[in-house]
Write an enzyme that holds these catalytic residues in place. Structure first.
Site, PDB file in Angstrom:
ATOM      1  N   ASP A   3       5.917 -12.036   5.364  1.00 35.32           N
ATOM      2  CA  ASP A   3       6.779 -13.047   4.751  1.00 35.32           C
ATOM      3  C   ASP A   3       7.272 -12.563   3.388  1.00 35.32           C
ATOM      4  OD1 ASP A   3       4.457 -13.314   3.316  1.00 35.32           O
ATOM      5  OD2 ASP A   3       4.257 -15.481   3.606  1.00 35.32           O
ATOM      6  N   SER A   4       6.865 -11.334   2.995  1.00 27.25           N
ATOM      7  CA  SER A   4       7.511 -10.676   1.858  1.00 27.25           C
ATOM      8  C   SER A   4       8.991 -10.487   2.152  1.00 27.25           C
ATOM      9  CB  SER A   4       6.858  -9.319   1.557  1.00 27.25           C
ATOM     10  OG  SER A   4       6.791  -8.530   2.736  1.00 27.25           O
TER      11      SER A   4
ATOM     12  N   ASP B 110       3.952 -12.428  10.450  1.00 29.83           N
ATOM     13  CA  ASP B 110       3.306 -13.276   9.441  1.00 29.83           C
ATOM     14  C   ASP B 110       3.613 -14.746   9.706  1.00 29.83           C
ATOM     15  OD1 ASP B 110       1.642 -13.013   7.272  1.00 29.83           O
ATOM     16  OD2 ASP B 110       3.193 -12.245   5.913  1.00 29.83           O
TER      17      ASP B 110
ATOM     18  N   LYS C  47      -0.475 -12.742  11.422  1.00 31.27           N
ATOM     19  CA  LYS C  47      -1.277 -12.691  10.194  1.00 31.27           C
ATOM     20  C   LYS C  47      -1.189 -14.034   9.496  1.00 31.27           C
ATOM     21  CE  LYS C  47      -0.012 -10.403   6.262  1.00 31.27           C
ATOM     22  NZ  LYS C  47      -0.040 -11.523   5.297  1.00 31.27           N
TER      23      LYS C  47
ATOM     24  N   GLU D 217      -2.879 -16.219   5.808  1.00 36.12           N
ATOM     25  CA  GLU D 217      -3.596 -16.066   4.533  1.00 36.12           C
ATOM     26  C   GLU D 217      -4.782 -17.026   4.456  1.00 36.12           C
ATOM     27  OE1 GLU D 217      -0.882 -16.410   1.226  1.00 36.12           O
ATOM     28  OE2 GLU D 217       0.331 -14.707   1.904  1.00 36.12           O
TER      29      GLU D 217
ATOM     30  N   GLU E 115      -5.738  -7.874  -0.734  1.00 37.28           N
ATOM     31  CA  GLU E 115      -4.638  -7.645  -1.679  1.00 37.28           C
ATOM     32  C   GLU E 115      -5.115  -7.827  -3.109  1.00 37.28           C
ATOM     33  OE1 GLU E 115      -0.892  -9.519  -0.792  1.00 37.28           O
ATOM     34  OE2 GLU E 115      -0.026  -8.889  -2.703  1.00 37.28           O
TER      35      GLU E 115
HETATM   36  O1  KIV Z   1       4.070 -10.277   3.453  1.00 36.18           O
HETATM   37  C1  KIV Z   1       3.632  -9.138   3.245  1.00 36.18           C
HETATM   38  O2  KIV Z   1       4.366  -8.150   3.165  1.00 36.18           O
HETATM   39  C2  KIV Z   1       2.207  -8.985   3.092  1.00 36.18           C
HETATM   40  C3  KIV Z   1       1.689  -7.642   2.695  1.00 36.18           C
HETATM   41  C4  KIV Z   1       1.853  -7.440   1.236  1.00 36.18           C
HETATM   42  C5  KIV Z   1       0.279  -7.442   3.129  1.00 36.18           C
HETATM   43  O3  KIV Z   1       1.470  -9.914   3.255  1.00 36.18           O
END
Ligand code: KIV
EC number: 2.1.2.11
Length: 291
Positions: free
Chosen positions: A71-72, A110, A140, A142, A208
């Protein structure tokens, strides 16, 4: 002469048995079972983010075994200031593009903020969209102890989960962007979080921005692989955000990033060369014209 990459020739990175994640010769998609086997072999592996089919296809050709549609994308691809506004629709669309652009890498999608915090059932509904509509091989999310019920239900339902602890950017409004796990109490909480996600069935965990010594300890005590970002050299895997790693991000990047290229300058220079050719009449030439 065009140089063949290590992944194309299979000549480096311990690829002689054809089984390693990076440099291996396999053509089928990598699965979470391959990731577990790599931990048993003590093999380190790289992960990069990807948000579109074309970039993902380059990383697939380079032999990157695991790609995270992070989600970056919010700040690196969609123009938001943080990851918080990213929606599940956006993550589904970007994840589907990355899956279409790749044939070997395990694609991890994510779950964005707001798509799993209500509880396990909401998490399952959201993860199911990423698996069915986008075709990702894993998701993924959090959180450590606070997300263990979500992880349990997803894993029970057949969806592999990569967990993410330490700095969790979706909580930026509560925790800011600060190193996590400093001090005895915080370190003990990080260890509890790591064990909680492993016990819940996660196949890997991102650490992280945590002190290198603590990340090394977590890596020692867990059976699942740790994926570090700003977490020192002892984790099983390393992940970087691709726009940081290739120098496309504008402005300052975190200290833990190693920049392997300067794409921003390359692209700006090429755009300016094109513009000057057009303004000066040097492009197009006869060979670029049809008659
Ligand atoms: O969203 C993302 O790119 C991440 C990475 C920094 C692990 O969670």
């Amino acid at each position: 002469m065009t140089q063949l990459s290590a992944a194309q020739t299979g000549t480096t990175s311990g690829s002689s048995d054809g089984k390693t994640l990076y440099g291996g010769k396999g053509t089928r998609r990598i699965t979470v079972r391959d990731i577990a086997a790599a931990k048993e072999r003590g093999e380190k592996w790289p992960m990069l983010t990807a948000y579109d089919a074309m970039t993902a296809s380059v990383f697939d050709e380079a032999g990157i075994p695991v790609m995270l549609v992070g989600d970056s994308a919010g700040n690196c691809h969609l123009g938001y200031e943080t990851t918080v506004p990213v929606t599940l629709d956006e993550m589904t669309m970007l994840s589907a593009a990355v899956v279409r652009g790749t044939s070997r890498a395990l694609i991890v999608g994510d779950l964005p903020f707001g798509s799993y915090q209500e509880g396990p059932v909401q998490a399952l509904r959201s993860a199911t969209r990423l698996v069915k509509e986008a075709g990702v091989g894993a998701v993924k999310l959090e959180g450590g102890e606070r997300s263990h019920r979500q992880i349990e239900l997803l894993v029970e339902s057949g969806i592999p989960v990569m967990a993410h602890i330490g700095l969790t950017p979706q909580s930026v409004n509560a925790m800011g962007y600060r190193v996590q796990g400093r001090g005895e109490e915080a370190a003990q909480q990080l260890l509890r979080d790591a064990k909680a996600v492993q016990d819940a069935g996660a196949f890997a965990v991102v650490l992280e921005l945590v002190p290198a010594e603590l990340a090394a300890e977590v890596t020692r005590v867990l059976q699942i692989p740790t994926v570090g970002i700003g977490a020192g050299a002892q984790t099983d895997a390393q992940v970087l955000v691709w726009t940081d790693m290739l120098g496309l991000t504008a402005g300052r990047v975190p200290r833990f990033v190693k920049q392997y290229a300067d794409l921003r300058e390359v692209m700006k220079g090429a755009a300016q060369a094109f513009a000057e050719d057009v303004v000066g009449g040097a492009f197009p030439q006869e060979e670029h014209s049809v008659h």
